[in-house]
Design a protein around this motif. Structure first.
Motif, PDB file in Angstrom:
ATOM      1  N   VAL A 318       0.858  -1.188   0.000  1.00 44.91           N
ATOM      2  CA  VAL A 318       0.000   0.000   0.000  1.00 44.91           C
ATOM      3  C   VAL A 318       0.892   1.235   0.000  1.00 44.91           C
ATOM      4  O   VAL A 318       1.687   1.441   0.924  1.00 44.91           O
ATOM      5  CB  VAL A 318      -0.928   0.015   1.229  1.00 44.91           C
ATOM      6  N   LEU A 320       0.849   5.407  -0.206  1.00 40.02           N
ATOM      7  CA  LEU A 320      -0.038   6.545   0.013  1.00 40.02           C
ATOM      8  C   LEU A 320       0.409   7.746  -0.811  1.00 40.02           C
ATOM      9  O   LEU A 320       1.516   7.800  -1.337  1.00 40.02           O
ATOM     10  CB  LEU A 320      -0.045   6.929   1.499  1.00 40.02           C
ATOM     11  N   GLN A 324      -2.887  11.671   1.859  1.00 45.02           N
ATOM     12  CA  GLN A 324      -3.433  10.598   2.695  1.00 45.02           C
ATOM     13  C   GLN A 324      -2.664  10.409   3.998  1.00 45.02           C
ATOM     14  O   GLN A 324      -3.180   9.782   4.925  1.00 45.02           O
ATOM     15  CB  GLN A 324      -3.421   9.283   1.909  1.00 45.02           C
ATOM     16  N   ASP A 327      -4.257  11.196   7.417  1.00 44.05           N
ATOM     17  CA  ASP A 327      -5.355  10.340   7.874  1.00 44.05           C
ATOM     18  C   ASP A 327      -4.896   8.934   8.216  1.00 44.05           C
ATOM     19  O   ASP A 327      -5.706   8.106   8.649  1.00 44.05           O
ATOM     20  CB  ASP A 327      -6.439  10.256   6.787  1.00 44.05           C
ATOM     21  N   PHE A 328      -3.607   8.640   8.047  1.00 41.09           N
ATOM     22  CA  PHE A 328      -3.116   7.287   8.290  1.00 41.09           C
ATOM     23  C   PHE A 328      -2.974   7.040   9.788  1.00 41.09           C
ATOM     24  O   PHE A 328      -2.371   7.838  10.517  1.00 41.09           O
ATOM     25  CB  PHE A 328      -1.766   7.075   7.603  1.00 41.09           C
ATOM     26  N   LEU A 333      -6.063   0.286   9.926  1.00 44.39           N
ATOM     27  CA  LEU A 333      -5.487  -0.022   8.617  1.00 44.39           C
ATOM     28  C   LEU A 333      -6.520  -0.528   7.618  1.00 44.39           C
ATOM     29  O   LEU A 333      -6.208  -0.664   6.430  1.00 44.39           O
ATOM     30  CB  LEU A 333      -4.385  -1.071   8.775  1.00 44.39           C
ATOM     31  N   THR A 335      -8.799   1.011   6.345  1.00 42.20           N
ATOM     32  CA  THR A 335      -9.004   2.069   5.350  1.00 42.20           C
ATOM     33  C   THR A 335      -7.982   1.983   4.228  1.00 42.20           C
ATOM     34  O   THR A 335      -8.241   2.410   3.101  1.00 42.20           O
ATOM     35  CB  THR A 335      -8.905   3.443   6.034  1.00 42.20           C
ATOM     36  N   PHE A 336      -6.815   1.408   4.530  1.00 39.36           N
ATOM     37  CA  PHE A 336      -5.724   1.369   3.549  1.00 39.36           C
ATOM     38  C   PHE A 336      -5.385  -0.085   3.198  1.00 39.36           C
ATOM     39  O   PHE A 336      -4.227  -0.472   3.160  1.00 39.36           O
ATOM     40  CB  PHE A 336      -4.495   2.089   4.100  1.00 39.36           C
ATOM     41  N   THR A 350      -2.925  -7.141   5.497  1.00 32.86           N
ATOM     42  CA  THR A 350      -3.158  -5.694   5.380  1.00 32.86           C
ATOM     43  C   THR A 350      -2.163  -4.943   6.246  1.00 32.86           C
ATOM     44  O   THR A 350      -1.634  -3.897   5.855  1.00 32.86           O
ATOM     45  CB  THR A 350      -4.597  -5.344   5.795  1.00 32.86           C
ATOM     46  N   ASN A 354       1.218  -2.600   4.705  1.00 30.65           N
ATOM     47  CA  ASN A 354       1.343  -1.195   5.102  1.00 30.65           C
ATOM     48  C   ASN A 354       2.652  -0.946   5.846  1.00 30.65           C
ATOM     49  O   ASN A 354       2.796   0.085   6.512  1.00 30.65           O
ATOM     50  CB  ASN A 354       0.173  -0.783   5.988  1.00 30.65           C
ATOM     51  N   ASN A 357       4.244   2.402   5.366  1.00 27.35           N
ATOM     52  CA  ASN A 357       3.455   3.489   5.939  1.00 27.35           C
ATOM     53  C   ASN A 357       3.555   3.504   7.465  1.00 27.35           C
ATOM     54  O   ASN A 357       3.616   4.564   8.079  1.00 27.35           O
ATOM     55  CB  ASN A 357       1.996   3.360   5.499  1.00 27.35           C
TER      56      ASN A 357
END
Length: 677
Positions: A318, A320, A324, A327-328, A333, A335-336, A350, A354, A357
C-alpha cells in the motif's frame, strides 16, 4: 370510433323531420369536426424507431501517400541513372463497408474492403547533366480492413483501429528524363513505362483512426442514414511495397462514409418487453455467528520484497499520497487495505503491506529515529542499492522524512539468506525471498521489545478485529429480468403485525439491504415481501413472497490474546532472538488457569516430512521457554496444547504465493485462552 357513432346518431336525429334545422346543422358540424380531429390525431401519431445495430454503406476518400527510403533498379530490364528517395502523391480510396455496433454499447466492429491507390511521384536531379528525372507510379491494392470501434464518451465521436491486408493489383511506373535548363531547345527523352519487379503481392500492416457520426434521418424513419467523416493514419510498419531496396509508405487517409441501417419499432420493442416476466426471489442468510476472535499482537517483518527484474516497490504494497498521510493511523489499517488479497488472513496481510506506511508514521512521531535500508539482489550491489533508494524516495517524498536519517546500501545477499551454499532445490522460491530491502535500525522506538541489531524485527502491531456486518449477511432481493421489463420497482415488507416498511425505487436487478434496517433490534422475524414494479408502458406488476430473516450478530470476542514469532528459513535462531520477549512480555500475560495453544508452521519449501518435524520442534521450544518462565515464578497452573502442522496448506495461516506469505508461514502462533468464567 366514438366520433363516428355520434355523427351517425346525430345525423338520424337531425334529419328525421325531413328538413335540416339550424340546430341540427350545428350538431352535424360539431360532430364532423370531432371526427376530423380524431382522424388527424391518429394520422399525426409518429412511430419511432431505435438506432440500428447493423449498418451497410460505402466509404470514399483520398490517400495522402508519403514515400521514404530509396529505390533505383526499377526492374531487371531498366535501371535509371538516378536513385529516387522522397516522394508523395494523392490516391483514391473507395470501399463498401459493414458495421455492427449495438446502440447500448460503446464497442463495435467495422469492415471495409475495396480499392486503395498508393499513387506517388518522385523528382530527382542528375548531377552529371543537371537534368531533372521524374518517376511516377500507379501502385494500387485491393484492401481488406477489419477494425474495432470504440466510442469513449458515449457520443457520436468514435475511435477505431485494426489490421490492413492489401493485395497488389497495379505495379506500373513511368520514368522520364527531362532537359537541362541551360539548353531549353533540347528535346526531352522518351518516357519509359513498365512494372516494378520484386513487388510484394500481399502486405499486412495496421491503421488507427477517428470519425464522427452525423445522423441524416430522424428516429421516425425505419431506414436511417448516417454520414461519417473520418481520418486514419497508416504508418510505414509493414508497408514496404518491394521485397528489395528500402522503399516504405506512410499514408494519411481522409474521407467520408455513408451508412444506412434499419431500426426496430420502439413501441413494438416496448410491447415485447412488457410481455416478459420478472423472476422475484429473496435470499435471507442464516447469519450464524462466526468463530470466536481475539486481539492479536502481529509481528511486523522488517523486509520489503521486490519482483525480479524491477527496482520499483511492488504494487501489492500500500503506497499513500501526501494527502493521505494525515489520515493514516496504525490501528485503523482497514481504510488502507491492499487490493486482490485472498480471504485467508486478510487482516494480517493488510498490516504487513502497510509496513512502509507504519515505518514512515513512526519515524514522523520519533524524529530522532534513524534507519539503514539494505537492498539485496543477485544482480549485484548496484541493483540492490537502487531498490533501497526506491524505499528511501517513498519515505522522503510522501512522509517528509529528512533524507539524512536514512542510509542506503546494496549487496548481493541479505545478512540472513534463504539460499544456502550448495543448495539445488527450489532455488526460484528461495531467491524470491532473498530479493529484498531489509530495514535495520538501532532506535528502540521502531523495534520490537528487547530487540536490537541489524536483524531485529520492527515493533509489532496490535490488531483488534472490527465487528461490522459483512455484505454477505445482507438480505438479497433478486428481481431477474427487471432491467429489461421494468422502468423501476419498489419493496413493501410487512411483519407479523402488519407493519409495513417501504424501500426503493430501484432500477437494478439485485438489491442488498442490511438486516438491521428491516429487523431493527429483533433477532429474527417472519415477513411478507411484496415487489411492486412499473413496466415501461406504465403497467403495474406485483409479486409477493414470504421470508424468514435472521439478524447478523458479531462473533464472540474472546478475552484472549494471540502472539506470533517468525523464523528465518530452515532455522531455529528465532528462539534465541525471541526468548526474552516470550519470557518478559508473553508469559506475564497468561492468566491463572488459562490454556496456551501453541501451533508450529512452515512454508512449502523443502520436504514435507522434514517440515512437519521442524514445525513441531519450534512449537515445543516455545512451550519450553514459556513453561520455564512460569515455573520461575512458582506457577504450574497453565495447560499447554502443542501441535506442528508443517507445510499443510489447509492449516497454514497464509497462502504461499509470495515471498512475504512464505516468510510469515515460518511461524509459531501462541493463543492465550483464559479459563471459562
Amino acid at each position: 370510433m366514438i366520433s363516428k357513432n355520434i355523427y351517425k346518431e346525430t345525423l338520424c336525429i337531425s334529419l328525421s323531420p325531413n328538413k335540416l334545422t339550424v340546430k341540427g346543422a350545428a350538431i352535424i358540424a360539431l360532430s364532423w369536426l370531432s371526427l376530423q380531429t380524431t382522424v388527424q390525431a391518429q394520422e399525426a401519431q409518429v412511430i419511432k424507431y431505435a438506432k440500428p445495430s447493423w449498418y451497410f454503406g460505402v466509404a470514399g476518400g483520398a490517400n495522402a501517400n508519403f514515400y521514404r527510403g530509396s529505390t533505383n533498379q526499377l526492374n531487371a530490364a531498366f535501371t535509371p541513372p538516378a536513385t529516387f528517395h522522397d516522394g508523395d502523391g494523392i490516391g483514391l480510396f473507395v470501399a463498401p463497408l459493414l458495421e455492427y455496433r449495438p446502440a447500448t454499447s460503446r464497442w463495435g466492429v467495422m469492415l471495409q474492403a475495396g480499392y486503395d491507390s498508393r499513387k506517388g511521384s518522385f523528382d530527382q536531379v542528375l548531377t552529371a547533366c543537371d537534368c531533372p528525372a521524374d518517376l511516377s507510379t500507379d501502385l494500387s491494392y485491393i484492401t481488406v480492413e477489419p477494425s474495432v470501434r470504440f466510442a469513449p464518451f458515449k457520443s457520436n465521436f468514435y475511435l477505431y483501429g485494426g489490421p490492413r491486408l492489401a493485395f497488389n493489383m497495379d505495379k506500373s511506373f513511368t520514368y522520364q528524363l527531362g532537359i537541362n535548363p541551360a539548353f531549353p531547345d533540347q528535346a526531352p527523352s522518351a518516357a519509359v513505362t513498365g512494372e516494378f519487379s520484386e513487388i510484394e503481392e500481399t502486405i499486412l500492416s495496421m491503421q488507427i483512426g477517428a470519425g464522427y457520426d452525423i445522423p441524416l434521418s430522424s428516429d421516425s424513419n425505419k431506414t436511417q442514414f448516417v454520414l461519417s467523416p473520418f481520418v486514419s493514419f497508416q504508418p510505414y510498419f509493414g508497408q514496404n511495397p518491394r521485397a528489395t531496396e528500402t522503399w516504405n509508405i506512410t499514408t494519411i487517409r481522409a474521407g467520408v462514409a455513408l451508412k444506412f441501417g434499419q431500426g426496430q419499432n420502439i413501441q413494438q420493442a416496448t410491447d415485447m418487453v412488457q410481455d416478459r416476466e420478472v423472476n422475484f426471489t429473496v435470499n435471507s442468510p442464516s447469519n450464524v455467528p462466526g468463530e470466536s476472535r481475539m486481539t492479536e499482537i502481529f509481528p511486523l517483518r522488517n523486509y520489503v520484497f521486490f519482483n525480479e527484474g524491477s527496482s520499483e516497490i511492488p504494487n501489492r504494497y500500500v503506497l499513500l499520497t501526501k494527502a493521505q498521510v494525515k489520515d493514516f493511523k496504525e490501528d485503523q489499517l482497514e481504510t488502507f487495505a491492499p487490493t486482490n488479497l485472498s480471504d485467508r488472513s486478510k487482516r494480517q496481510m493488510t498490516v504487513y503491506y502497510n509496513v512502509l506506511n507504519i515505518l514512515g508514521d513512526r519515524m514522523q512521531k520519533n524524529p530522532s529515529a534513524t534507519i539503514t535500508l539494505v537492498g539485496s539482489s543477485n544482480n549485484g550491489n548496484t541493483d540492490g542499492l537502487t531498490m533501497a533508494e526506491s524505499v528511501k524516495t517513498y519515505l522522503v517524498n510522501v512522509f517528509a522524512i529528512n533524507e539524512a536519517r536514512i542510509t542506503t546500501k546494496g549487496q548481493n545477499k541479505p545478512n540472513i539468506p534463504s539460499e544456502q551454499p550448495g543448495g539445488t532445490q527450489e532455488l526460484v522460491l528461495l531467491r524470491e525471498g532473498d530479493r529484498r530491502v531489509s530495514i535495520e535500525s538501532n532506535s528502540p522506538d521502531l523495534l520490537m521489545e528487547f530487540q536490537s541489531g541489524p536483524n531485529a524485527p520492527l515493533k509489532p502491531v496490535q490488531i483488534v478485529p472490527s465487528q461490522v456486518a459483512p455484505v454477505e449477511s445482507y438480505v438479497t432481493f433478486n428481481n431477474k429480468g427487471a432491467g429489461e421489463a421494468l422502468s423501476s420497482w419498489s419493496l413493501q415488507i410487512a411483519d407479523e403485525q402488519g407493519k409495513v416498511q417501504s424501500f426503493g425505487p430501484y432500477t437494478e436487478e439485485e438489491v442488498k439491504i442490511p438486516g438491521n434496517l428491516i429487523l431493527g433490534s429483533r433477532p429474527e422475524g417472519d415477513y411478507k415481501v411484496k415487489m411492486i414494479g412499473q413496466t415501461k408502458s406504465g403497467k403495474i406488476v406485483e409479486k409477493e413472497t414470504p421470508v424468514h430473516m435472521v439478524l447478523w450478530t458479531p462473533a464472540k470476542m474472546d478475552e484472549g490474546m494471540r502472539y506470533s514469532i517468525i523464523y528465518e528459513f530452515n532455522s531455529s535462531t528465532a528462539i534465541t532472538m525471541y526468548e526474552k520477549y516470550l519470557t518478559e512480555v508473553v508469559a506475564p500475560k497468561i492468566p491463572s488457569g488459562a490454556t496456551v495453544v501453541i501451533k508450529g508452521h512452515t512454508d512449502i519449501i523443502g520436504e514435507e516430512i522434514y517440515n512437519q518435524g521442524l514445525s513441531l520442534s519450534r512449537a515445543n521450544d516455545v512451550k519450553r521457554i514459556i513453561e520455564s518462565s512460569l515455573a520461575k515464578t512458582g506457577r504450574n497452573d497453565v495447560k499447554f496444547e502443542v501441535s506442528g502442522y508443517g507445510e499443510n496448506e489447509n492449516n497454514a495461516p497464509f497462502d504461499n504465493k509470495t515471498p512475504e506469505e512464505r516468510f510469515y508461514n515460518r511461524t509459531v502462533i501462541i493463543d492465550i485462552i483464559p479459563a471459562a468464567k
